[in-house]
Design an enzyme around this catalytic site. Structure first.
Site: not given
Ligand code: XIL
Length: 389
Positions: A264, A159
């Site tokens: 994701e 990001e």
């Molecule tokens: C999220 C997790 O799923 C949560 O448990 C945590 O509280 C916050 O992060 N993008 C990403 C991930 O790259 O690392 C994030 O994961 C979701 C959005």
């Protein structure tokens, strides 16, 4: 009397462990498994949490090893967990993850080395550029070298872009300048030459941000630094899945000579509060019952939208499977999804392929069907081509 005492004891232990033993069993593979279905097309992965790494839930564990070839730790490789203090690293959970994966023949995607979020407080407090640079260098060298070759891939930088494609205003940009992404990849490659290196972000299928991602990847390549792939996070909503943009992104990223992964994937079925876009973990909105309409169960009409959403995505993934290395879902089942708490705390969301009882949803059966039909159609297509020769 004694018996009822024992019974109460057992009940309270079960309740305190989240009743996992009352779960109806995960139904095994008669209808096919995800990993079996997409073998030869792309790796299929899931994000796993601490309980799953610690193997606390036998049914869930079987579901994971039956269906997935790869795992991404949802939180435990993030800097705040793995590097809590300047001179202290905590590898206990990541070592356990690697051992769990080796035992079960799962690939691991490391998530993530450099990200502005979930940073330990000692980094968030840093004021001078030298300290940030030293942290940045030590962190990448120490963490990446420990797992060289033991991980399939690393999300080296997560990001780094704004929605308009410019560099995100983060501590790394501010203190290290906009070459920090190239530097992160250079250090990661030195420390871990046997693990694939990815740039990962959300909304990079959208045109402006995609152009920014392409500029960034070219900059890494032009500096003579190694990059293997790009991860499109894939946090979408059933009401907006930008299929055309996703397809264009697959084609344009692959044209840079790198692999594409969906890292994701999940599909929220809930209304997005105003002003929330993408998957910025720092966004939050206040709870409002209107934003949480399905606490009593998912209506059929929405279940159908979810099925259609997954179906259209997997059709696209199949069409471009030559360019796609991996598709990872962000969580194993609905009960575990971060979307129950982001961007609004305490909602009931249904974004994954397995429900809260770990039962496969209609979307699961549908994507297995598409692949079966896809294979039959392809065989017919090839047969027809031969007959017409
Ligand atoms: C999220 C997790 O799923 C949560 O448990 C945590 O509280 C916050 O992060 N993008 C990403 C991930 O790259 O690392 C994030 O994961 C979701 C959005």
């Amino acid at each position: 009397m004694r018996d009822s005492f024992i019974l109460t004891g057992i009940l309270s232990i079960l309740l305190s462990t989240g009743c996992t033993s009352f779960r109806s069993p995960y139904e095994p593979k008669q209808t096919g498994s995800l990993k079996g279905t997409f073998k030869g097309d792309f790796t299929i992965g899931t994000a796993i949490n601490t309980d799953q790494i610690r193997e606390k839930d036998a049914t869930g564990g079987k579901l994971i090893t039956d269906n997935f070839d790869a795992v991404t730790p949802e939180n435990i490789m993030k800097a705040e967990v793995i590097h809590p203090e300047w001179d202290r690293y905590d590898f206990s959970l990541s070592d356990k993850l690697v051992a769990y994966a080796q035992k079960n023949n799962l690939k691991v995607n490391g998530h993530t080395l450099i990200w502005h979020s979930q940073l330990p407080s000692f980094v968030r407090r840093m004021k001078d550029a030298d300290s940030v640079r030293q942290y940045f260098t030590n962190h990448i060298k120490t963490v990446a070298s420990r797992y060289d070759g033991k991980l399939e891939s690393w999300d080296v930088v997560n990001e780094a872009l704004e929605e308009d494609g410019s560099m995100r205003r983060s501590i790394f940009l501010e203190k290290l300048g906009d070459n920090f992404v190239v530097e992160a990849f250079r250090l990661a490659r030195q420390a871990s030459p046997n693990t694939k290196l990815y740039y990962n972000d959300y909304n990079i299928e959208e045109p402006a941000k995609r152009a920014g991602a392409i500029r960034l990847i070219k900059k890494i390549q032009d500096a003579g630094v190694h990059i293997d792939g790009v991860g499109i996070q894939g946090h979408w909503n059933v009401n907006y899945i930008p299929l055309k943009h996703i397809e264009d992104a697959i084609i344009e990223f692959a044209a840079l000579g790198i692999d594409v992964a969906f890292t994701e994937l999940d599909l929220s079925v809930l209304p997005n509060p105003r002003n929330t876009i993408g998957a910025d973990v720092d966004q939050n909105a206040e709870y409002d019952a209107k934003l949480n309409p399905y606490t009593g169960g998912l209506p059929d009409s929405v279940q159908k939208k979810l099925t259609v959403g997954y179906e259209s995505l997997f059709r696209l993934f199949m069409k471009h499977s030559d360019k796609i290395d991996r598709v990872t879902l962000w969580g194993v089942h609905d009960g575990q999804s971060w979307l129950n708490n982001w961007p609004v705390m305490g909602r009931t969301n249904y974004p994954l392929l397995f429900d809260r009882q770990l039962k496969p949803k209609p979307a699961f059966y549908k994507i297995i069907k598409i692949k079966e039909n896809y294979s039959v159609n392809n065989q017919n297509h090839q047969k027809n081509a031969r007959i017409n020769q």
